[in-house]
Design a protein around this motif. Structure first.
Motif, PDB file in Angstrom:
ATOM      1  N   LEU A  10       0.826  -1.212   0.000  1.00  0.00           N
ATOM      2  CA  LEU A  10       0.000   0.000   0.000  1.00  0.00           C
ATOM      3  C   LEU A  10       0.858   1.258   0.000  1.00  0.00           C
ATOM      4  O   LEU A  10       0.595   2.199  -0.750  1.00  0.00           O
ATOM      5  N   GLU A  11       1.870   1.278   0.847  1.00  0.00           N
ATOM      6  CA  GLU A  11       2.709   2.470   0.957  1.00  0.00           C
ATOM      7  C   GLU A  11       3.441   2.775  -0.343  1.00  0.00           C
ATOM      8  O   GLU A  11       3.708   3.937  -0.646  1.00  0.00           O
ATOM      9  N   ASN A  12       3.730   1.741  -1.127  1.00  0.00           N
ATOM     10  CA  ASN A  12       4.435   1.929  -2.391  1.00  0.00           C
ATOM     11  C   ASN A  12       3.517   2.155  -3.587  1.00  0.00           C
ATOM     12  O   ASN A  12       3.967   2.655  -4.615  1.00  0.00           O
ATOM     13  N   ASN A  13       2.237   1.804  -3.461  1.00  0.00           N
ATOM     14  CA  ASN A  13       1.351   1.840  -4.619  1.00  0.00           C
ATOM     15  C   ASN A  13       0.105   2.706  -4.458  1.00  0.00           C
ATOM     16  O   ASN A  13      -0.585   2.955  -5.451  1.00  0.00           O
ATOM     17  N   LEU A  14      -0.196   3.132  -3.264  1.00  0.00           N
ATOM     18  CA  LEU A  14      -1.407   3.907  -3.021  1.00  0.00           C
ATOM     19  C   LEU A  14      -1.100   5.404  -3.078  1.00  0.00           C
ATOM     20  O   LEU A  14      -0.332   5.911  -2.258  1.00  0.00           O
ATOM     21  N   ASP A  15      -1.692   6.081  -4.048  1.00  0.00           N
ATOM     22  CA  ASP A  15      -1.464   7.526  -4.188  1.00  0.00           C
ATOM     23  C   ASP A  15      -1.903   8.295  -2.942  1.00  0.00           C
ATOM     24  O   ASP A  15      -1.302   9.297  -2.586  1.00  0.00           O
ATOM     25  N   GLY A  16      -2.944   7.823  -2.279  1.00  0.00           N
ATOM     26  CA  GLY A  16      -3.495   8.522  -1.130  1.00  0.00           C
ATOM     27  C   GLY A  16      -2.736   8.318   0.173  1.00  0.00           C
ATOM     28  O   GLY A  16      -3.093   8.909   1.194  1.00  0.00           O
ATOM     29  N   TYR A  17      -1.689   7.524   0.141  1.00  0.00           N
ATOM     30  CA  TYR A  17      -0.916   7.265   1.367  1.00  0.00           C
ATOM     31  C   TYR A  17      -0.395   8.569   1.982  1.00  0.00           C
ATOM     32  O   TYR A  17      -0.583   8.816   3.171  1.00  0.00           O
ATOM     33  N   GLY A  18       0.200   9.407   1.188  1.00  0.00           N
ATOM     34  CA  GLY A  18       0.717  10.681   1.683  1.00  0.00           C
ATOM     35  C   GLY A  18      -0.394  11.588   2.191  1.00  0.00           C
ATOM     36  O   GLY A  18      -0.240  12.279   3.196  1.00  0.00           O
ATOM     37  N   THR A  19      -1.524  11.571   1.506  1.00  0.00           N
ATOM     38  CA  THR A  19      -2.672  12.374   1.927  1.00  0.00           C
ATOM     39  C   THR A  19      -3.190  11.907   3.269  1.00  0.00           C
ATOM     40  O   THR A  19      -3.508  12.719   4.140  1.00  0.00           O
ATOM     41  N   ASP A  83     -10.205  -2.857  -8.510  1.00  0.00           N
ATOM     42  CA  ASP A  83      -9.982  -1.413  -8.335  1.00  0.00           C
ATOM     43  C   ASP A  83      -9.946  -1.000  -6.865  1.00  0.00           C
ATOM     44  O   ASP A  83     -10.479   0.049  -6.482  1.00  0.00           O
ATOM     45  N   VAL A  84      -9.314  -1.826  -6.061  1.00  0.00           N
ATOM     46  CA  VAL A  84      -9.253  -1.557  -4.620  1.00  0.00           C
ATOM     47  C   VAL A  84      -8.483  -0.270  -4.337  1.00  0.00           C
ATOM     48  O   VAL A  84      -8.921   0.560  -3.528  1.00  0.00           O
ATOM     49  N   LEU A  85      -7.347  -0.069  -5.002  1.00  0.00           N
ATOM     50  CA  LEU A  85      -6.555   1.144  -4.744  1.00  0.00           C
ATOM     51  C   LEU A  85      -7.345   2.400  -5.092  1.00  0.00           C
ATOM     52  O   LEU A  85      -7.297   3.390  -4.355  1.00  0.00           O
ATOM     53  N   GLU A  86      -8.065   2.362  -6.187  1.00  0.00           N
ATOM     54  CA  GLU A  86      -8.864   3.523  -6.590  1.00  0.00           C
ATOM     55  C   GLU A  86      -9.943   3.822  -5.557  1.00  0.00           C
ATOM     56  O   GLU A  86     -10.173   4.981  -5.196  1.00  0.00           O
TER      57      GLU A  86
END
Length: 102
Positions: A10-19, A83-86
């Motif tokens: 998740l930390e490497n692939n989820l755009d929203g991690y930083g948010t 589409d879990v990440l989305e």
């Protein structure tokens, strides 16, 4: 997939991690302002990351009941095909931490 692997994925692939972390830090800063003895930056950062880990663990447990495999490739395939990440990114955008007790 073990939880630690899932968290790293998740930390490497989820755009929203930083948010998520930014919002969690803002929440923790607000909490810190209310404390008689404020926490150090390290402690507030650690608390924000614990919020992230708890949210990721909840998602992990939900997916584990569906994926039913220990193979990381099965997890990644399910995450991409559904589409879990989305979906998680959308949820993070709408996320608003608040400290009201029900």
């Amino acid at each position: 997939m073990k939880f630690k692997e899932f968290l790293e994925y998740l930390e490497n692939n989820l755009d929203g991690y930083g948010t998520f972390l930014r919002k969690a830090r803002q929440f923790q800063a607000g909490q810190n302002a209310k404390r008689k003895k404020p926490w150090s930056d390290y402690e507030t950062e650690k608390a924000a990351y614990k919020m992230w880990a708890a949210a990721a663990e909840s998602l992990y447990n939900n997916l584990r009941s569906v994926v039913k495999s220990d193979y990381p490739s099965a997890w990644v395939s399910y995450i991409k095909n559904n589409d879990v990440l989305e979906s998680v990114n959308e949820s993070i955008c709408e996320l608003d931490f608040f400290d009201e007790v029900a």
